[in-house]
Scaffold this motif. Structure first.
Motif, short mmCIF file in Angstrom:
data_model
loop_
_atom_site.label_atom_id
_atom_site.label_comp_id
_atom_site.label_asym_id
_atom_site.label_seq_id
_atom_site.Cartn_x
_atom_site.Cartn_y
_atom_site.Cartn_z
N LEU A 261 -6.69 -8.87 21.87
CA LEU A 261 -5.66 -8.19 21.09
C LEU A 261 -5.04 -9.12 20.04
N VAL A 262 -4.75 -10.36 20.42
CA VAL A 262 -4.15 -11.30 19.46
C VAL A 262 -5.13 -11.50 18.28
N GLY A 263 -6.40 -11.70 18.61
CA GLY A 263 -7.41 -11.88 17.55
C GLY A 263 -7.48 -10.66 16.64
N LEU A 264 -7.39 -9.47 17.25
CA LEU A 264 -7.49 -8.25 16.46
C LEU A 264 -6.25 -8.04 15.59
N LEU A 265 -5.08 -8.29 16.13
CA LEU A 265 -3.86 -8.11 15.32
C LEU A 265 -3.91 -9.06 14.11
N GLN A 266 -4.31 -10.30 14.35
CA GLN A 266 -4.41 -11.26 13.23
C GLN A 266 -5.41 -10.75 12.20
N GLN A 267 -6.54 -10.28 12.69
CA GLN A 267 -7.62 -9.84 11.79
C GLN A 267 -7.21 -8.58 11.00
N ILE A 268 -6.45 -7.69 11.61
CA ILE A 268 -5.99 -6.48 10.89
C ILE A 268 -5.18 -6.91 9.67
N PHE A 269 -4.28 -7.88 9.85
CA PHE A 269 -3.46 -8.30 8.71
C PHE A 269 -4.28 -9.06 7.67
N VAL A 270 -5.31 -9.79 8.10
CA VAL A 270 -6.21 -10.45 7.14
C VAL A 270 -6.89 -9.38 6.28
N GLN A 271 -7.41 -8.33 6.93
CA GLN A 271 -8.14 -7.30 6.18
C GLN A 271 -7.20 -6.47 5.30
N LEU A 272 -5.98 -6.21 5.77
CA LEU A 272 -5.02 -5.46 4.94
C LEU A 272 -4.67 -6.27 3.69
N GLU A 273 -4.55 -7.55 3.85
CA GLU A 273 -4.26 -8.43 2.71
C GLU A 273 -5.43 -8.39 1.71
N GLN B 298 0.84 -1.20 0.00
CA GLN B 298 0.00 0.00 0.00
C GLN B 298 0.87 1.25 0.00
N PRO B 299 0.73 2.10 -1.03
CA PRO B 299 1.45 3.37 -1.03
C PRO B 299 0.88 4.34 0.01
N THR B 300 1.66 5.36 0.36
CA THR B 300 1.26 6.30 1.42
C THR B 300 -0.14 6.87 1.21
N GLY B 301 -0.47 7.17 -0.06
CA GLY B 301 -1.76 7.80 -0.36
C GLY B 301 -2.95 6.90 -0.05
N ASN B 302 -2.70 5.63 0.19
CA ASN B 302 -3.81 4.71 0.47
C ASN B 302 -4.19 4.64 1.95
N TRP B 303 -3.72 5.62 2.75
CA TRP B 303 -4.02 5.53 4.18
C TRP B 303 -5.53 5.45 4.49
N PRO B 304 -6.42 6.06 3.66
CA PRO B 304 -7.84 5.90 4.01
C PRO B 304 -8.29 4.42 3.96
N LEU B 305 -7.73 3.67 3.00
CA LEU B 305 -8.08 2.24 2.91
C LEU B 305 -7.58 1.47 4.13
N ILE B 306 -6.39 1.87 4.60
CA ILE B 306 -5.81 1.20 5.77
C ILE B 306 -6.71 1.44 6.99
N SER B 307 -7.21 2.67 7.08
CA SER B 307 -8.08 3.03 8.19
C SER B 307 -9.39 2.23 8.13
N LEU B 308 -9.99 2.15 6.93
CA LEU B 308 -11.25 1.41 6.78
C LEU B 308 -11.04 -0.08 7.04
N ALA B 309 -9.92 -0.63 6.57
CA ALA B 309 -9.64 -2.06 6.76
C ALA B 309 -9.46 -2.37 8.25
N THR B 310 -8.83 -1.44 8.98
CA THR B 310 -8.63 -1.65 10.42
C THR B 310 -9.98 -1.61 11.15
N GLY B 311 -10.84 -0.68 10.74
CA GLY B 311 -12.18 -0.60 11.34
C GLY B 311 -12.95 -1.89 11.10
N LEU B 312 -12.85 -2.43 9.88
CA LEU B 312 -13.55 -3.68 9.57
C LEU B 312 -12.99 -4.82 10.43
N ALA B 313 -11.67 -4.83 10.63
CA ALA B 313 -11.06 -5.87 11.48
C ALA B 313 -11.62 -5.77 12.90
N VAL B 314 -11.72 -4.55 13.44
CA VAL B 314 -12.27 -4.39 14.80
C VAL B 314 -13.71 -4.92 14.82
#
Ligand code: BTN
Length: 265
Positions: A187-199, A88-104
């Motif tokens: 926290l472990v579940g969330l960290l795993q899920q964040i990387f699933v959603q980023l992928e 993900q390039p720097t300009g994609n930070w909104p997608l990173i934010s949305l993906a993290t929200g979905l993981a939560v």
């Protein structure tokens, strides 16, 4: 007594290192500081993904000028991630934010019923209509391509102890479930899920957007979005492939890249 089992987090999460603090003003500020110091070689051992974790965050920052209240029992952390590792390039930070929200949302749902958890663009996770989590993604000015993904989740804190102005807005898992959640499990579940959603953002964007849209609190509702000096009104049609909010306005579909939702009808 320590809140988190750091050994287990190291073992079971897809992270390279942990920077732990019993107390800290802001994990995002610390994550940015570590990323920037690594450029000037003040830190030689800088490995990402790096988890900045605290038992107690004293001066959490939210979007804009907002503060983040973190009562005892809430979980606050920041993940320092190299954008090239998650494609993900720097300009994609909104997608990173949305993906993290979905993981939560996915993790909170695992403690309750799916319909109870909704996503409010851009970065709020709602539980029974109240804010259970907020996400703040920042980029490092000196270490380009690095994201600091800050997450606050109301887990074992209670809004009965929150400042009066927050009591009707926020909610914790404990406020609903009335039972304590293991913070390390969460926290472990969330960290795993964040990387699933980023992928999924890079591999499976269409289905990922659909999963986000299914939980969209604003979907099909008339909303007003304030973007500094102006305001846009329209019916929410979800998000596009860049993470922009789609509003059906009197001029057709408008893509909104920033702003605050000030009214929902
Ligand atoms: C928001 O809802 O406005 C975003 C809140 C983000 C809060 C988290 S808590 C961990 C990390 N460190 C901070 O200072 N802020 C984020």
């Amino acid at each position: 007594m320590r809140v988190f089992d750091l050994e287990r987090i190291r073992r079971d999460s897809p992270i390279a290192a942990i920077d732990f603090h019993a107390e800290i003003p802001s994990t995002n500020s610390r994550g940015l500081e570590l990323a920037e110091n690594s450029v000037s070689s003040a830190i030689t051992d800088f490995r990402t993904p790096l988890l900045v974790l605290t038992d107690r965050q004293m001066a959490g920052r939210g979007r804009g000028q907002n503060r983040w209240w973190a009562g005892d029992g809430s979980i606050t952390f920041s993940l320092v991630v190299d954008g090239s590792a998650i494609r993900q390039p720097t300009g994609n930070w909104p997608l990173i934010s949305l993906a993290t929200g979905l993981a939560v949302a996915v993790v909170v749902e695992s403690y309750t019923l799916p319909g109870d958890v909704r996503l409010k663009w851009p970065n709020d996770v709602l539980f029974l209509g109240r804010k259970v989590s907020g996400v703040l993604v920042e980029t490092s000015a000196r270490r380009s391509g690095t994201f600091v993904i800050g997450v606050g989740v109301n887990v074992n804190n209670s809004f009965l102890e929150a400042p009066a102005e927050l009591q009707s807005i926020g909610i914790s898992l404990y406020d609903v479930l009335r039972t304590r959640t293991d913070p390390t499990d969460f926290l472990v579940g969330l960290l795993q899920q964040i990387f699933v959603q980023l992928e999924r953002v890079s591999e499976d964007r269409t289905q990922w957007i659909e999963d986000w849209r299914k939980r969209c609190h604003l979907q099909g509702r008339s909303v007003q979005l304030s973007t500094g000096a102006s305001a846009i009104a329209g019916v929410c049609q979800g998000i596009d492939e860049t993470g922009a909010l789609l509003l059906h306005t009197e001029h057709g579909i408008e893509r909104c890249y920033g702003g605050v939702v000030t009214r929902i009808l």
